[in-house]
Write an enzyme that holds these catalytic residues in place. Structure first.
Site, PDB file in Angstrom:
ATOM      1  N   HIS A   1      49.665  28.397 -12.708  1.00  0.00           N
ATOM      2  CA  HIS A   1      50.051  28.574 -11.300  1.00  0.00           C
ATOM      3  C   HIS A   1      48.788  29.039 -10.580  1.00  0.00           C
ATOM      4  CE1 HIS A   1      53.762  29.665 -13.536  1.00  0.00           C
ATOM      5  NE2 HIS A   1      54.416  29.131 -12.526  1.00  0.00           N
TER       6      HIS A   1
ATOM      7  N   ASP B   1      47.924  32.608 -11.102  1.00  0.00           N
ATOM      8  CA  ASP B   1      47.586  33.083 -12.453  1.00  0.00           C
ATOM      9  C   ASP B   1      46.086  33.240 -12.617  1.00  0.00           C
ATOM     10  OD1 ASP B   1      50.243  32.779 -13.194  1.00  0.00           O
ATOM     11  OD2 ASP B   1      49.932  30.750 -13.987  1.00  0.00           O
TER      12      ASP B   1
END
Ligand code: XUL
Ligand code: CO
Length: 435
Positions: free
Chosen positions: A101, A104
């Site tokens: 993501h 992240d």
């Protein structure tokens, strides 16, 4: 340069007689299974969020995971150390793909512009590492569920400003995915759902999600992103009722809004079981609708009603999953991403290896068993025999649309029905003999 996993060397295939817990017993990447190598069949991927960000915190307790890169206080330095750790880990494991993501990999800044700058800086480092280690991006995605602004959803939020912010985030995440050569882009509907219909316009929310997807398709075309767009169904958690409940619900949604030609599905084992289905049911439903795109490999616990995201170790289930993948002609450009996390008391860095090795070997074993089942036509021949009444006579006419109720009523008057056994237990015993 700091080594993050000094106690682990390259993980190698040692065969099933080996007692070494840091070796593959079944996964031999270059071994051919039919036309393709195991590596080509399985296309394993490591999930950046669980493996390099998971801290073991749960609603009852604090983080437990020991990870040296978590001790760095400057957020950008920490993000860079995380990249180093990630590529060392993936290269030692011998896995060629990863997924992330946007949030992240780089920290959020004080506004969207700064956040995007942080992302660009880390992406540059990731790009270097991908080349150095020959590791590729299976898919990218945007985290539209963590920040409080998404408390009421993203594309389904009642607040249009949140919709706009989510669009800005996906636009950037798609650009980043393209830049890194991502082979797919995933939409998991984080908080796209509701808690109560007392405060929810379900029709408008679903229309808005469709508009969001239309914009995503248009933008992907505009920037020439040719990766596969994937939607990941999940029935509940975090919201009580998630709109992308299961494969069938997503397919109906896509068809209603004429979006079906643009999307395939990323199917997760634990999401299937939360929806009251087996993983195989969800995979086959997607397969027969030409919508099987990619897999999130994990397993839930049948005694628990939430998404436990455990590493997949049930070889019975990996066999039936691989059976569907082989019937599908493979996964490419999709892959098999371990959306899985080690248990809270498995807090040592080495547990990340044990978890992935367990999952990889379970799927490698599943692949070999499923391949043999198909080679021997165990299920195929049985199915052919069971449905043979559609090969000729009245069944053939039904299949080819040559008869209606009137003709069938005439036929039924004259005909005596003789049913046959489904032989489920016999088939289950045969399956066990292959496993
Ligand atoms: C959540 C989940 C996500 C998606 C990507 O249950 O599976 O991690 O895979 O957003
Ligand atoms: Co997932």
């Amino acid at each position: 340069m700091e080594e993050y996993f000094p106690e682990v060397d390259q993980i190698k295939f040692k065969g099933k007689e080996s007692k070494n817990p840091l070796a593959y017993k079944y996964y031999n990447p270059k071994e051919k299974i039919g036309e393709k190598t195991m590596e080509e069949h399985l296309r394993f991927s490591v999930a950046y969020w669980h493996t390099f960000r998971g801290d073991g915190a749960d609603p009852f307790g604090s983080p437990t995971m020991e990870r040296t890169w978590y001790n760095i206080s400057d957020p950008m330095d920490k993000a860079k150390a995380r990249v180093e750790a990630a590529f060392e880990f993936m290269s030692k494991l011998g896995v060629k793909y990863f997924c992330f993501h946007d949030r992240d990999i780089a920290p959020t800044g004080s506004n969207l512009k700064e956040t995007n700058q942080n992302l660009d800086e880390i992406i540059e480092l990731i790009e270097e590492k991908m080349q150095e280690y020959d590791i590729n991006l299976l898919w990218g995605t945007a985290c539209l569920f963590d920040h409080p602004r998404f408390m009421n959803g993203a594309a389904s939020s009642p607040n249009a400003d949140v919709f706009a912010y989510a669009a800005a985030q996906v636009k950037k995440a798609m650009e980043v995915t393209k830049r890194l050569g991502g082979e797919n882009y995933v939409f998991w509907g984080g908080r796209e759902g509701y808690e109560t219909l007392l405060n929810t316009k379900m029709g408008l929310e679903q229309d808005n999600i469709a508009r969001f997807f239309e914009m995503a398709v248009e933008y992907a075309q505009e920037i020439n992103f040719d990766g596969q767009l994937l939607i990941e169904p999940k029935p509940k958690e975090p919201t009580k009722h998630q709109y992308d409940f299961d494969v069938s619900t997503v397919l109906a949604f896509l068809r209603k809004y004429n979006l079906d030609k643009h999307f395939k599905l990323n199917i997760e084992a634990n999401h299937a079981t939360l929806a009251g289905h087996t993983f195989q049911h969800e995979l086959q439903t997607a397969r027969i609708n030409n919508a099987l795109g990619s897999l999130d490999g994990n397993q839930g616990d049948m005694l628990l009603g939430w998404d436990t995201d455990q590493f997949p170790t049930n070889v019975y289930k990996t066999t039936l999953a691989m059976y569907e993948i082989l019937k599908n002609g493979g996964l490419k450009p999709g892959g098999l991403n371990f959306d899985a996390t080690v248990r809270r008391p498995s807090f040592k860095p080495i547990d990340l290896f044990y978890g992935h090795i367990a999952g990889i070997d379970s799927f490698a074993r599943g692949l070999k068993t499923a391949y043999q089942l198909l080679e021997d036509r165990v299920i195929e021949d049985f199915l052919e025999e069971r449905y043979r009444s559609y090969q000729k006579g009245i069944g053939k006419k039904i299949k080819e649309g040559q008869v209606g109720f009137k003709e069938l009523a005439e036929y039924a008057k004259e005909n005596e029905i003789i049913n046959e056994s489904g032989h489920q237990e016999k088939l289950e015993a045969i399956l066990n003999s292959y496993i």
